[in-house]
Scaffold this active site. Structure first.
Site, PDB file in Angstrom:
ATOM      1  N   ASN A 142       1.087 -11.553  30.130  1.00 57.62           N
ATOM      2  CA  ASN A 142       2.012 -12.369  29.075  1.00 57.62           C
ATOM      3  C   ASN A 142       3.300 -12.898  29.118  1.00 57.62           C
ATOM      4  O   ASN A 142       4.126 -11.904  29.342  1.00 57.62           O
ATOM      5  CB  ASN A 142       1.666 -11.348  27.934  1.00 57.62           C
ATOM      6  N   ARG A 167      -1.788 -15.395  29.199  1.00 60.87           N
ATOM      7  CA  ARG A 167      -1.296 -16.186  28.097  1.00 60.87           C
ATOM      8  C   ARG A 167      -0.882 -17.466  28.326  1.00 60.87           C
ATOM      9  O   ARG A 167       0.214 -17.657  29.267  1.00 60.87           O
ATOM     10  CB  ARG A 167      -0.300 -15.209  27.051  1.00 60.87           C
ATOM     11  N   ARG A 172      16.492 -20.503  19.807  1.00 64.12           N
ATOM     12  CA  ARG A 172      16.162 -21.710  19.126  1.00 64.12           C
ATOM     13  C   ARG A 172      16.469 -22.010  17.785  1.00 64.12           C
ATOM     14  O   ARG A 172      16.637 -21.049  17.082  1.00 64.12           O
ATOM     15  CB  ARG A 172      14.641 -21.866  19.279  1.00 64.12           C
ATOM     16  N   GLU A 223      -0.670  -8.448  22.542  1.00 64.08           N
ATOM     17  CA  GLU A 223      -1.190  -9.607  22.854  1.00 64.08           C
ATOM     18  C   GLU A 223      -2.152  -9.641  23.975  1.00 64.08           C
ATOM     19  O   GLU A 223      -3.092 -10.258  24.190  1.00 64.08           O
ATOM     20  CB  GLU A 223      -0.241 -10.701  23.055  1.00 64.08           C
TER      21      GLU A 223
HETATM   22  C1  UVW Z   1       5.735 -19.446  21.619  1.00 60.31           C
HETATM   23  C2  UVW Z   1       7.071 -18.493  21.769  1.00 60.31           C
HETATM   24  O1  UVW Z   1       7.945 -18.723  21.552  1.00 60.31           O
HETATM   25  O2  UVW Z   1       6.561 -17.314  22.715  1.00 60.31           O
HETATM   26  P1  UVW Z   1       7.686 -15.951  22.857  1.00 60.31           P
HETATM   27  O3  UVW Z   1       8.044 -15.702  21.697  1.00 60.31           O
HETATM   28  O4  UVW Z   1       6.774 -15.413  23.589  1.00 60.31           O
HETATM   29  O5  UVW Z   1       8.930 -16.683  23.644  1.00 60.31           O
HETATM   30 MG    MG Z   2       6.135 -12.822  22.975  1.00 60.23          MG
END
Ligand code: UVW
Ligand code: MG
Ligand code: ADP
Length: 403
Positions: A7, A94, A242, A385
């Protein structure tokens, strides 16, 4: 036959090795803070029926280097859990973005890899790392079937009114521009566990996945009916690096007035924003330490982080016309009592009332943090996951081999 699950997230690689039909792994681990100077590998394994943990601090510049260390640990002298890599019959990966073409668990062929690569622009922090992981895994486990399990798959049940953007039809029809949603493997796993825990298969749940990436899903009777990420894993909640939701005009403004290129905008919104942009840190452990020292930027960032989640809880309770439980999961959701506290404050009109004592206690497994007066249950469900991926790999192998 062993199934190895990889993952790779934006900042970490998690892995587990399962023997056939077992849900407890032979070994598992985490490579975290990839790309930062202080990467840490935590490798847990069983030896003579004892649980052991090995911590390794070393430079892990990228996901490829991380995968190489992980592959070597499985057969390392003295701690080996398998004799040789040939024991691994399948590797489950994943994959964050499957787009419109890859909608279910599938064996990885050169054609599947090309489709994953074609989606790089839509998952720039993830899909490139997955391809590297798959390619390293093909070298380490040449005999194994490589299988992809997609984060987008669980959200294929979204109704059209939830997955379309209000732009002309042609952008959806010709370019596939729509909401895909992510973290589906986690939302599927924790909603399934919560339904079992509540003994309620028609439950109206809001699953709140707070890791480095953060997203929420409205899950009604086991089906995802809305989710906060969109075309890419950038939309929705405030995340480690983000921005989440932002008026698209901000981008137009920066492009027109400040000559930002698309590459600069991508970096700005994906890597320099969110908690990183607000506080200079993306790890919630660092930010909560600042918060506890009265740092004003950390206080504002936590308030904003929780406020965004509250707004989505309101929206999803409305979308489902009800709410049986909210479910916190992933690194922050499972461990950060402050984040859960701020999210649940002043939410009693929706029947959400947190028990502060239970919230501040540490614990393993599923925990119910609701106060007796809470109409909606407040659960912490540790995500897994890797186990969900292993289950889906077994199902696919069962279907293809008739076992
Ligand atoms: C889709 C996503 O943001 O995955 P992760 O949280 O593992 O970075
Ligand atoms: Mg994650
Ligand atoms: N004990 C903790 N308290 C607060 N936050 C934590 C704790 N442990 C982990 N985290 C947070 O979890 C985040 C990683 O979550 P995780 O779900 O593993 O992320 P990802 O899969 O996106 O790499 C870290 O950035 C960190 O902020």
């Amino acid at each position: 036959m062993e199934i190895f699950v990889i993952n790779s997230g934006s900042s970490s690689i998690k892995y587990q090795l399962f023997s056939q039909d077992s849900s407890s792994p032979l070994c598992s681990g985490l490579v975290e803070r990839i790309g930062q100077p202080d990467a840490l590998i935590t490798h847990k394994y069983r030896q003579h029926d004892e649980e052991k943990v090995l911590y390794i601090q070393q430079q892990v510049p990228d996901h490829e280097a991380g995968m190489q260390v992980v592959g070597e640990l499985l057969t390392r002298d003295g701690i080996a859990v398998i004799r040789d890599s040939g024991q691994v019959g399948a590797v489950g990966h994943r994959v964050v973005h499957g787009g419109e073409k890859l909608t279910g668990t599938t064996v990885i062929t050169p054609g599947v890899k090309d489709k994953i690569k074609a989606l790089y622009p839509l998952a720039p922090l993830h899909n490139p790392g997955h391809i590297k992981g798959i390619e390293v895994s093909e070298k380490i486990f040449p005999q194994a079937v490589q299988i992809a399990v997609f984060d987008t798959a669980f959200h294929t049940s979204l109704p059209e009114k939830a997955f379309r953007y209000a732009i002309p039809d042609s952008f959806y029809k010709n370019h596939g521009i729509r909401v895909y949603g992510f973290h589906g493997i986690s939302h599927q796993y924790v909603s399934g566990e919560a339904m079992k825990y509540l003994n309620h298969t028609d439950a109206k749940l809001i699953t709140i996945h707070l890791g480095n990436g953060c997203s929420m899903a409205a899950v009604n009777g086991g089906k995802s009916v809305d989710t906060s990420m969109g075309l890419t894993p950038l939309d929705g909640l405030i995340m480690g690096t983000r921005s989440g939701c932002i008026d698209a005009s901000v981008l137009l403004y920066l492009a027109e007035r400040e000559n930002y290129s698309t590459e600069q905008l991508t970096t700005l919104l994906n890597k320099q924003s969110g908690m990183q942009g607000l506080t200079g840190h993306n790890d919630m452990r660092d930010i909560s330490a600042l918060y506890n020292n009265g740092n004003a930027r950390a206080e504002l960032a936590y308030e904003m982080y929780a406020y965004r989640i509250k707004k989505f809880i309101g929206a999803y309770a409305a979308a489902m016309n009800g709410l049986d439980a909210i479910v916190f999961t992933a690194g922050v959701g499972e461990n950060d009592a402050l984040a859960r506290d701020l999210v649940c404050r002043n939410m009693d009109f929706l029947g959400i009332k947190l028990d502060n004592e239970k919230n501040s206690e540490k614990g393993n497994g599923i925990r119910d943090l609701s106060a007796p007066a809470s109409r909606a249950r407040i659960l912490v469900v540790p995500t897994n996951e890797e186990l969900e991926i292993a289950r889906q790999c077994r199902q696919l192998l069962g279907e293809t081999t008739g076992r």
